[in-house]
Design a protein around this motif. Sequence first.
Motif, mmCIF file in Angstrom:
data_model
loop_
_atom_site.group_PDB
_atom_site.id
_atom_site.type_symbol
_atom_site.label_atom_id
_atom_site.label_comp_id
_atom_site.label_asym_id
_atom_site.label_seq_id
_atom_site.Cartn_x
_atom_site.Cartn_y
_atom_site.Cartn_z
ATOM 1 N N LYS A 13 0.810 -1.224 0.000
ATOM 2 C CA LYS A 13 0.000 0.000 0.000
ATOM 3 C C LYS A 13 0.841 1.271 0.000
ATOM 4 O O LYS A 13 0.404 2.303 -0.475
ATOM 5 N N THR A 14 2.029 1.215 0.537
ATOM 6 C CA THR A 14 2.887 2.395 0.664
ATOM 7 C C THR A 14 3.799 2.594 -0.545
ATOM 8 O O THR A 14 4.713 3.419 -0.506
ATOM 9 N N VAL A 49 -2.928 6.322 -8.972
ATOM 10 C CA VAL A 49 -3.969 6.827 -8.087
ATOM 11 C C VAL A 49 -3.406 6.811 -6.671
ATOM 12 O O VAL A 49 -3.022 5.754 -6.163
ATOM 13 N N ASP A 50 -3.345 7.963 -6.049
ATOM 14 C CA ASP A 50 -2.827 8.068 -4.689
ATOM 15 C C ASP A 50 -3.993 7.898 -3.711
ATOM 16 O O ASP A 50 -4.417 8.833 -3.037
ATOM 17 N N ASP A 51 -4.511 6.696 -3.660
ATOM 18 C CA ASP A 51 -5.635 6.344 -2.788
ATOM 19 C C ASP A 51 -5.145 6.286 -1.334
ATOM 20 O O ASP A 51 -4.117 5.653 -1.064
ATOM 21 N N PRO A 52 -5.837 6.932 -0.393
ATOM 22 C CA PRO A 52 -5.417 6.869 1.008
ATOM 23 C C PRO A 52 -5.363 5.436 1.550
ATOM 24 O O PRO A 52 -4.635 5.151 2.488
ATOM 25 N N VAL A 58 -4.099 2.914 -12.797
ATOM 26 C CA VAL A 58 -5.350 2.801 -13.531
ATOM 27 C C VAL A 58 -5.095 2.980 -15.020
ATOM 28 O O VAL A 58 -4.228 3.758 -15.428
ATOM 29 N N ALA A 59 -5.846 2.229 -15.803
ATOM 30 C CA ALA A 59 -5.872 2.419 -17.253
ATOM 31 C C ALA A 59 -7.300 2.192 -17.713
ATOM 32 O O ALA A 59 -8.016 1.344 -17.168
#
Length: 110
Positions: A13-14, A49-52, A58-59
């Motif tokens: 995730k990081t 995508v910098d999702d929290p 993404v494509a």
Amino acid sequence: MPHFLSKLTPPRKTFLRDISPEELDVMRAHQDYWRAHVDAGMVIVLGSVDDPEGAWGVAISDAPRERLEALQARDPAILAGRGFRYENFVMPTIRVCPIEPLAPVSSVTP
């Protein structure tokens, strides 16, 4: 032909915050690999995508599933064997903005 949203999940995730130099090389090769498909118009959108909850790629593609999956199998991020994985979701309907606007913004009502 259906469009697909593809999600590339990195090994952790990081990933965007603690990418190693070796992983950065893999991601550069990944970007170079997909650039030709973006330039050809097969891939409409490509990015991170910098999702929290954890970063991912993404494509959005205009390609048959079999072709898309074959291209993904040859992606340097997958071939590197570092734990990346793809998920593909069909998009039954999609509208894509034209390269040149069809109407001025002032003609669009809120």
